[in-house]
Design a protein around this motif. Structure first.
Motif, short mmCIF file in Angstrom:
data_model
loop_
_atom_site.label_atom_id
_atom_site.label_comp_id
_atom_site.label_asym_id
_atom_site.label_seq_id
_atom_site.Cartn_x
_atom_site.Cartn_y
_atom_site.Cartn_z
N ALA A 125 -0.10 -21.50 17.40
CA ALA A 125 -0.01 -21.29 15.79
C ALA A 125 0.18 -22.70 15.22
O ALA A 125 1.00 -23.60 15.71
CB ALA A 125 1.13 -20.56 15.44
N VAL A 126 -0.19 -22.81 14.21
CA VAL A 126 -0.06 -24.04 13.30
C VAL A 126 -0.03 -23.66 11.78
O VAL A 126 -0.61 -22.81 11.38
CB VAL A 126 -1.20 -25.04 13.53
N TRP A 127 0.73 -24.73 10.96
CA TRP A 127 0.75 -24.56 9.66
C TRP A 127 -0.51 -25.20 9.14
O TRP A 127 -1.04 -26.40 9.55
CB TRP A 127 1.95 -25.39 9.22
N GLN A 128 -1.14 -24.49 8.32
CA GLN A 128 -2.50 -24.86 7.93
C GLN A 128 -2.71 -24.33 6.32
O GLN A 128 -1.76 -23.74 6.00
CB GLN A 128 -3.85 -24.41 8.59
N THR A 129 -3.71 -24.68 5.82
CA THR A 129 -3.90 -24.48 4.56
C THR A 129 -4.96 -23.24 4.46
O THR A 129 -6.01 -23.46 5.06
CB THR A 129 -4.26 -25.52 3.58
N ILE A 130 -5.05 -22.28 3.68
CA ILE A 130 -5.59 -21.05 3.76
C ILE A 130 -5.72 -20.60 2.50
O ILE A 130 -4.83 -20.62 1.53
CB ILE A 130 -5.05 -19.95 4.52
N PRO A 131 -6.95 -20.49 1.50
CA PRO A 131 -7.19 -19.91 0.36
C PRO A 131 -6.68 -18.42 0.26
O PRO A 131 -6.68 -17.60 1.08
CB PRO A 131 -8.79 -19.72 0.07
N LEU A 132 -5.89 -18.24 -0.89
CA LEU A 132 -5.32 -16.98 -1.11
C LEU A 132 -6.30 -15.70 -1.12
O LEU A 132 -6.12 -14.59 -0.31
CB LEU A 132 -4.86 -16.89 -2.53
N GLY A 133 -7.67 -16.02 -1.23
CA GLY A 133 -8.69 -14.96 -1.24
C GLY A 133 -9.00 -14.46 0.17
O GLY A 133 -9.72 -13.68 0.69
N SER A 134 -8.46 -15.49 1.28
CA SER A 134 -8.71 -15.29 2.67
C SER A 134 -7.93 -14.38 3.26
O SER A 134 -7.82 -14.07 4.48
CB SER A 134 -9.09 -16.44 3.47
N LEU A 135 -6.70 -14.00 2.45
CA LEU A 135 -5.39 -13.35 3.01
C LEU A 135 -5.58 -11.89 2.75
O LEU A 135 -5.90 -11.57 1.79
CB LEU A 135 -4.31 -13.98 2.56
N GLU A 136 -5.26 -11.07 3.84
CA GLU A 136 -5.26 -9.74 3.75
C GLU A 136 -3.80 -9.48 3.53
O GLU A 136 -2.97 -9.62 4.61
CB GLU A 136 -6.07 -9.04 4.87
N PHE A 137 -3.32 -8.70 2.39
CA PHE A 137 -1.77 -8.39 2.36
C PHE A 137 -1.50 -7.21 2.65
O PHE A 137 -2.45 -6.35 2.91
CB PHE A 137 -1.49 -8.45 1.05
N PRO A 138 -0.19 -6.85 3.31
CA PRO A 138 0.05 -5.57 3.74
C PRO A 138 -0.48 -4.33 2.99
O PRO A 138 -0.06 -4.45 1.63
CB PRO A 138 1.55 -5.60 4.01
N GLN A 139 -1.11 -3.41 3.73
CA GLN A 139 -1.40 -2.23 2.75
C GLN A 139 -0.70 -0.92 3.59
O GLN A 139 -1.35 0.09 3.82
CB GLN A 139 -2.86 -2.01 2.62
N ALA A 140 0.30 -0.94 3.99
CA ALA A 140 1.16 0.18 4.52
C ALA A 140 0.98 1.29 3.84
O ALA A 140 1.48 1.19 2.46
CB ALA A 140 2.57 -0.19 4.78
N PRO A 141 0.47 2.43 4.20
CA PRO A 141 0.49 3.53 3.16
C PRO A 141 1.73 3.89 2.48
O PRO A 141 1.93 4.45 1.19
CB PRO A 141 -0.24 4.61 3.95
N GLU A 142 2.83 4.16 3.55
CA GLU A 142 4.20 4.60 3.03
C GLU A 142 5.05 3.78 4.03
O GLU A 142 5.48 4.21 4.73
CB GLU A 142 4.29 5.92 3.05
N PRO A 143 5.53 2.56 3.59
CA PRO A 143 6.38 1.74 4.49
C PRO A 143 7.67 2.36 4.60
O PRO A 143 8.30 2.10 5.70
CB PRO A 143 6.59 0.40 4.04
N TYR A 144 8.13 3.35 3.95
CA TYR A 144 9.57 3.74 4.03
C TYR A 144 9.62 5.17 4.85
O TYR A 144 10.43 5.80 4.93
CB TYR A 144 9.99 4.21 2.53
N ASP A 145 8.36 5.52 5.37
CA ASP A 145 8.29 6.40 6.49
C ASP A 145 8.71 6.24 7.91
O ASP A 145 8.81 6.95 8.69
CB ASP A 145 6.73 6.99 6.54
N GLY A 146 9.22 4.71 8.15
CA GLY A 146 9.54 4.37 9.10
C GLY A 146 11.16 4.77 9.42
O GLY A 146 11.50 5.68 8.85
N ASN A 147 11.45 4.46 10.64
CA ASN A 147 13.04 4.86 11.04
C ASN A 147 13.79 3.98 10.70
O ASN A 147 14.59 3.24 11.19
CB ASN A 147 12.97 4.85 12.59
N PHE A 148 13.97 4.07 9.04
CA PHE A 148 15.04 3.11 8.56
C PHE A 148 15.86 4.00 7.40
O PHE A 148 15.51 5.03 7.14
CB PHE A 148 14.24 2.27 7.45
#
Length: 168
Positions: A16-39
């Motif tokens: 892994a390296v620190w590099q520069t990536i365009p925002l448009g190339s990032l896929e952000f989390p799309q958890a359908p319902e993150p609160y359904d976990g064991n929390f």
């Protein structure tokens, strides 16, 4: 506050390296319902306490954007596993945010390259949202005390905006 140096953390492996990536190339989390976990009910508020202590409304987001942009410019020229970066910030709030971004054992912008050349940001990498302002549901916004207008001081960033990301 002034100038300080920070060694960006890479605690996920030598590939892994620190590099520069365009925002448009990032896929952000799309958890359908993150609160359904064991929390339990205290999990999410406790995860946001450290962010709320930064007092988002008092943060100088222009400085944050400028300093992250300078780091991105450097990493554009030369990606590194553990770059030594220098920042100049007006208060401990901005310093803490940048320390959280580049991580002490927990980098907040870790991403994995996908087969189509994009990068998937892991769920739980919350701190990137303050810069990228990715869509959050109402509960997250309420927990983080984020106004409906988001974090950004001058509107949405271009998908071409390049940011430092720890990628593998």
């Amino acid at each position: 506050m002034g100038t300080f140096s920070l060694t960006a953390n890479n605690d996920i492996g030598s590939n892994a390296v620190w590099q520069t990536i365009p925002l448009g190339s990032l896929e952000f989390p799309q958890a359908p319902e993150p609160y359904d976990g064991n929390f339990d009910d205290d999990f999410w508020p406790s995860r946001h306490e450290e962010y709320n202590r930064l007092q988002w409304d008092a943060m100088d987001w222009h400085v944050i954007r400028d300093q992250i942009g300078e780091a991105a410019n450097r990493l554009e020229r030369r990606p590194e596993a553990n770059p030594e970066l220098e920042f100049d910030v007006p208060s401990v709030r901005e310093r803490t945010f940048l320390e959280m971004w580049f991580g002490y054992g927990d980098p907040s912008v870790e991403a994995i390259r996908t087969d189509d050349g994009r990068y998937r940001v892991g769920y739980g990498q919350h701190r990137i949202c303050a810069y990228a302002d990715y869509p959050m549901d109402d509960r997250d916004r309420a927990l983080m005390r984020v106004p409906p207008t988001g974090f950004l001081p001058t509107g949405p960033l271009s998908p071409d905006t390049r940011i430092p990301v720890l990628a593998h």
